[in-house]
Design a protein around this motif. Structure first.
Motif, PDB file in Angstrom:
ATOM      1  N   THR A   1       0.807  -1.225   0.000  1.00 47.56           N
ATOM      2  CA  THR A   1       0.000   0.000   0.000  1.00 47.56           C
ATOM      3  C   THR A   1       0.840   1.276   0.000  1.00 47.56           C
ATOM      4  OG1 THR A   1      -0.183  -0.083   2.432  1.00 47.56           O
ATOM      5  CG2 THR A   1      -1.902  -1.176   1.154  1.00 47.56           C
ATOM      6  N   ARG A   2       2.110   1.172   0.358  1.00 52.67           N
ATOM      7  CA  ARG A   2       2.940   2.379   0.367  1.00 52.67           C
ATOM      8  C   ARG A   2       3.161   2.951  -1.025  1.00 52.67           C
ATOM      9  NH1 ARG A   2       8.608   1.472  -0.457  1.00 52.67           N
ATOM     10  NH2 ARG A   2       9.097  -0.732  -0.815  1.00 52.67           N
ATOM     11  N   PHE A   3       2.854   2.163  -2.056  1.00 50.87           N
ATOM     12  CA  PHE A   3       3.028   2.642  -3.424  1.00 50.87           C
ATOM     13  C   PHE A   3       1.797   3.382  -3.955  1.00 50.87           C
ATOM     14  CE2 PHE A   3       6.035  -0.981  -3.265  1.00 50.87           C
ATOM     15  CZ  PHE A   3       7.190  -0.319  -3.623  1.00 50.87           C
ATOM     16  N   LEU A   4       0.711   3.423  -3.184  1.00 46.93           N
ATOM     17  CA  LEU A   4      -0.483   4.131  -3.624  1.00 46.93           C
ATOM     18  C   LEU A   4      -0.199   5.624  -3.754  1.00 46.93           C
ATOM     19  CD1 LEU A   4      -3.029   2.317  -1.298  1.00 46.93           C
ATOM     20  CD2 LEU A   4      -3.094   2.252  -3.812  1.00 46.93           C
ATOM     21  N   THR A   5      -0.693   6.221  -4.828  1.00 49.53           N
ATOM     22  CA  THR A   5      -0.514   7.662  -5.024  1.00 49.53           C
ATOM     23  C   THR A   5      -1.481   8.429  -4.121  1.00 49.53           C
ATOM     24  OG1 THR A   5      -2.183   7.803  -6.772  1.00 49.53           O
ATOM     25  CG2 THR A   5       0.082   7.233  -7.443  1.00 49.53           C
ATOM     26  N   ASP A   6      -1.258   9.748  -4.003  1.00 50.37           N
ATOM     27  CA  ASP A   6      -2.163  10.585  -3.223  1.00 50.37           C
ATOM     28  C   ASP A   6      -3.580  10.496  -3.774  1.00 50.37           C
ATOM     29  OD1 ASP A   6      -0.047  11.338  -1.650  1.00 50.37           O
ATOM     30  OD2 ASP A   6       0.137  13.364  -2.488  1.00 50.37           O
ATOM     31  N   GLU A   7      -3.708  10.474  -5.089  1.00 54.88           N
ATOM     32  CA  GLU A   7      -5.025  10.381  -5.714  1.00 54.88           C
ATOM     33  C   GLU A   7      -5.713   9.070  -5.361  1.00 54.88           C
ATOM     34  OE1 GLU A   7      -6.303  11.671 -10.020  1.00 54.88           O
ATOM     35  OE2 GLU A   7      -5.502   9.628 -10.134  1.00 54.88           O
ATOM     36  N   GLU A   8      -4.954   7.983  -5.373  1.00 52.48           N
ATOM     37  CA  GLU A   8      -5.516   6.670  -5.046  1.00 52.48           C
ATOM     38  C   GLU A   8      -5.909   6.582  -3.573  1.00 52.48           C
ATOM     39  OE1 GLU A   8      -3.133   4.183  -8.519  1.00 52.48           O
ATOM     40  OE2 GLU A   8      -2.224   4.479  -6.547  1.00 52.48           O
ATOM     41  N   VAL A   9      -5.098   7.137  -2.686  1.00 50.88           N
ATOM     42  CA  VAL A   9      -5.460   7.171  -1.272  1.00 50.88           C
ATOM     43  C   VAL A   9      -6.731   7.991  -1.076  1.00 50.88           C
ATOM     44  CG1 VAL A   9      -4.765   7.923   1.034  1.00 50.88           C
ATOM     45  CG2 VAL A   9      -3.092   6.827  -0.465  1.00 50.88           C
ATOM     46  N   GLY A  10      -6.818   9.122  -1.787  1.00 49.54           N
ATOM     47  CA  GLY A  10      -8.015   9.956  -1.696  1.00 49.54           C
ATOM     48  C   GLY A  10      -9.254   9.220  -2.168  1.00 49.54           C
ATOM     49  N   ALA A  11      -9.114   8.439  -3.216  1.00 46.21           N
ATOM     50  CA  ALA A  11     -10.243   7.661  -3.726  1.00 46.21           C
ATOM     51  C   ALA A  11     -10.673   6.608  -2.719  1.00 46.21           C
ATOM     52  CB  ALA A  11      -9.857   7.012  -5.056  1.00 46.21           C
ATOM     53  N   LEU A  12      -9.720   5.918  -2.127  1.00 44.99           N
ATOM     54  CA  LEU A  12     -10.049   4.907  -1.118  1.00 44.99           C
ATOM     55  C   LEU A  12     -10.726   5.546   0.089  1.00 44.99           C
ATOM     56  CD1 LEU A  12      -6.837   2.681  -1.229  1.00 44.99           C
ATOM     57  CD2 LEU A  12      -9.143   1.987  -1.899  1.00 44.99           C
ATOM     58  N   TYR A  13     -10.214   6.688   0.502  1.00 43.52           N
ATOM     59  CA  TYR A  13     -10.819   7.381   1.653  1.00 43.52           C
ATOM     60  C   TYR A  13     -12.261   7.759   1.348  1.00 43.52           C
ATOM     61  CZ  TYR A  13     -11.469  10.631   5.525  1.00 43.52           C
ATOM     62  OH  TYR A  13     -11.946  11.264   6.641  1.00 43.52           O
TER      63      TYR A  13
END
Length: 299
Positions: free
Chosen positions: A273-285
């Motif tokens: 999960t450390r490779f997730l981009t800011d955009e991907e983290v935002g989408a998951l959130y």
């Protein structure tokens, strides 16, 4: 006293016979299911050749866990090695191993359907998490697989032990992905990438294997009793109700929960999960915040 010992001896013998019957039945039933052949000839999406597509495919291989099971260089790796449960190794996907013999049809069959070139189900390949991949993502992933250099490595052969077979037959372990995937599903293209709940739902299928279809966490099916429960990702008080997006990012990137609590990264795959981009983290959130609140482990 002699009668008591005789009674205990008969009881022990009966239990032993029952255990042998259970193991033999589990072995026979599991072998029959593992030997089933699936006739699948999937279409192959367009495979780009540009550097951007290869880079995107490498990113997908990282965040979807491919490199976690097949090795950082995709040369194969053993990810479970327990004599009672199983020894499971990710295949060498490079030209120096089995990957050099695979066609793109073989790769798509494995990724979307969990089926090997010989038609039998792969073991523990999480195709149920990949079957929905859009054609562009799958094409980029294939482009990356075409680009990886040869690695000369032969991972140990897979083997399912007695406990693994019993748990599988009892429906506690999703050993054969080909039994789970809907092979007739009509796929649609995923949502446009962005920090939206819709795109987060597309990404979160990689989380469902541990956190459950409803993302309420609880005990992970098929794992030993002493394994920690998966976290509740819904907005329940036992879950993420008080988490900010920054909190989620720190947990996924650094393995640290709010308040400085260290996550058990032997189980929570921060290495992925450390490779997730800011955009991907935002989408998951955004997606996790959209889920109805559920108590931990309640579906």
């Amino acid at each position: 006293m002699r009668k008591a010992w005789k009674w205990l001896g008969r009881l022990a013998a009966g239990v032993l016979v029952l255990l042998v019957v259970v193991l033999l039945s589990a072995y026979g039933l599991s072998e029959r299911r593992m030997a089933k052949v699936y006739r699948i000839d999937p279409p192959v999406p367009a495979v780009p050749t540009d550097a951007a597509a290869v880079e995107r495919g490498s990113h997908l291989a990282a965040i979807r866990g491919c490199k976690d099971c097949h090795g950082a260089d995709l040369g194969g790796a053993t990810f479970i090695d327990d004599p009672l449960f199983a020894r499971l190794s990710g295949t060498n996907l490079t030209p120096g191993g089995a990957g050099g013999k695979l066609t793109d049809v073989d790769r798509v069959r494995a990724i979307r359907h969990g089926v090997a070139p010989d038609g039998r189900s792969l073991l523990f390949m999480p195709a149920q998490e990949f079957s929905h991949l859009g054609d562009q993502d799958l094409g980029d992933l294939l482009a990356y697989l075409h680009s990886v250099p040869a690695v000369e490595r032969t991972p140990p052969a897979n083997r399912v032990g007695p406990l693994g077979r019993v748990l599988f037959v009892a429906g506690k372990v999703p050993l054969l992905p080909a039994e789970i995937v809907d092979h007739a599903v009509q796929r649609s293209e995923p949502p446009v990438a962005g920090p939206t709940a819709a795109y987060g739902a597309y990404l979160a299928t990689a989380c469902a294997g541990c956190h459950g279809k409803g993302f309420s966490g609880g005990h992970i099916p098929g794992t030993p009793p002493d394994w920690p429960d998966a976290a509740n990702l819904t907005s329940d008080p036992s879950g993420l109700v008080n988490w900010s997006e920054a909190d989620l990012k720190k947990a996924l990137r650094d393995g640290v929960a709010p308040g400085g609590r260290a996550l058990k990264t032997d189980y929570m795959p921060v290495r992925v999960t450390r490779f997730l981009t800011d955009e991907e983290v935002g989408a998951l959130y955004a997606y996790f915040r959209s889920l109805p609140a559920k108590p931990r482990g309640q579906g």
